[in-house]
Design a protein around this motif. Structure first.
Motif, mmCIF file in Angstrom:
data_model
loop_
_atom_site.group_PDB
_atom_site.id
_atom_site.type_symbol
_atom_site.label_atom_id
_atom_site.label_comp_id
_atom_site.label_asym_id
_atom_site.label_seq_id
_atom_site.Cartn_x
_atom_site.Cartn_y
_atom_site.Cartn_z
ATOM 1 N N TYR A 80 47.225 29.731 43.705
ATOM 2 C CA TYR A 80 46.349 30.661 42.440
ATOM 3 C C TYR A 80 45.409 30.648 43.710
ATOM 4 O O TYR A 80 44.350 31.358 44.134
ATOM 5 N N GLY A 84 43.528 34.035 45.047
ATOM 6 C CA GLY A 84 42.352 34.500 45.363
ATOM 7 C C GLY A 84 41.046 34.586 45.869
ATOM 8 O O GLY A 84 40.739 35.408 46.283
ATOM 9 N N SER A 88 38.880 36.715 48.112
ATOM 10 C CA SER A 88 37.715 37.029 47.496
ATOM 11 C C SER A 88 36.898 37.559 48.689
ATOM 12 O O SER A 88 35.839 37.829 48.708
ATOM 13 N N HIS A 115 38.981 37.210 43.017
ATOM 14 C CA HIS A 115 39.051 35.759 42.786
ATOM 15 C C HIS A 115 40.348 35.590 41.569
ATOM 16 O O HIS A 115 40.963 35.422 41.803
ATOM 17 N N GLN A 119 44.589 35.509 40.742
ATOM 18 C CA GLN A 119 45.227 34.217 40.165
ATOM 19 C C GLN A 119 45.642 34.429 39.177
ATOM 20 O O GLN A 119 47.382 34.076 38.652
ATOM 21 N N SER A 143 33.937 35.469 35.233
ATOM 22 C CA SER A 143 33.854 36.108 36.870
ATOM 23 C C SER A 143 32.662 36.424 37.052
ATOM 24 O O SER A 143 31.709 36.061 38.620
#
Length: 171
Positions: A80, A84, A88, A115, A119, A143
């Motif tokens: 994960y 992500g 990112s 990100h 995930q 986020s």
């Protein structure tokens, strides 16, 4: 920047990012929803992109994810984090080149959103269900908020201290 100085600065930034990450894992959740956290270690990655460059920042980011997964005892979350983290990092690098320094906060938001998207993508693959997407609006809102905070931290840090940092690095 000379190689030795670059290595020293990179080592200090990796240490800072890893320390922040480990400390954040020890904090109680900011909201009672699994998977939502501030992501404060990303302040170091975004800062490094602007201070010492994309290549070094990518090393810092990747090492922080690998070491953070090992030290926090969360190897299950490595998939994960890395999925992500890659998305990112990519948007942070692109953002540096196309978005003004006055809008680093926007780069923070975009990186946090990507990100989360990475995930969620891994969660769909691991869990084998698209129903995880019901969770997407909550993740998107968190986020945006956490990415804004991260981006503003970097923007303010660079605005107030950028000359001092460059002087230290380039001496």
């Amino acid at each position: 920047m000379p190689n030795v100085k670059k290595m020293i600065v990179s080592s200090m930034l990796i240490t800072n990012a890893l320390t922040i990450f480990i400390l954040e894992t020890q904090l109680p959740p900011i909201v009672p929803i699994p998977g939502i956290k501030l992501g404060l270690a990303n302040v170091i990655t975004l800062f490094a992109i602007y201070l010492i460059g994309c290549k070094e920042a990518a090393k810092i980011h990747t090492l922080r994810i690998i070491l953070g997964s090992i030290f926090a005892g969360q190897m299950i979350s490595f998939l994960y984090s890395i999925s992500g983290g890659i998305l990112s990092l990519l948007i942070m690098i692109v953002g540096k080149h196309i978005i003004s320094k006055d809008f680093i906060w926007l780069v923070g938001i975009l990186s946090a959103v990507l990100h989360a998207a990475g995930q969620l993508g891994i969660a769909i693959l691991v869990l084998g269900t698209m129903s995880i997407l019901y969770y997407a609006p909550i993740i998107l809102i968190s986020s945006i908020i956490t990415g804004l905070f991260t981006g503003l931290c970097v923007q303010l840090l660079l605005k107030k201290h950028e000359k001092a940092f460059y002087r230290i690095i380039n001496q």
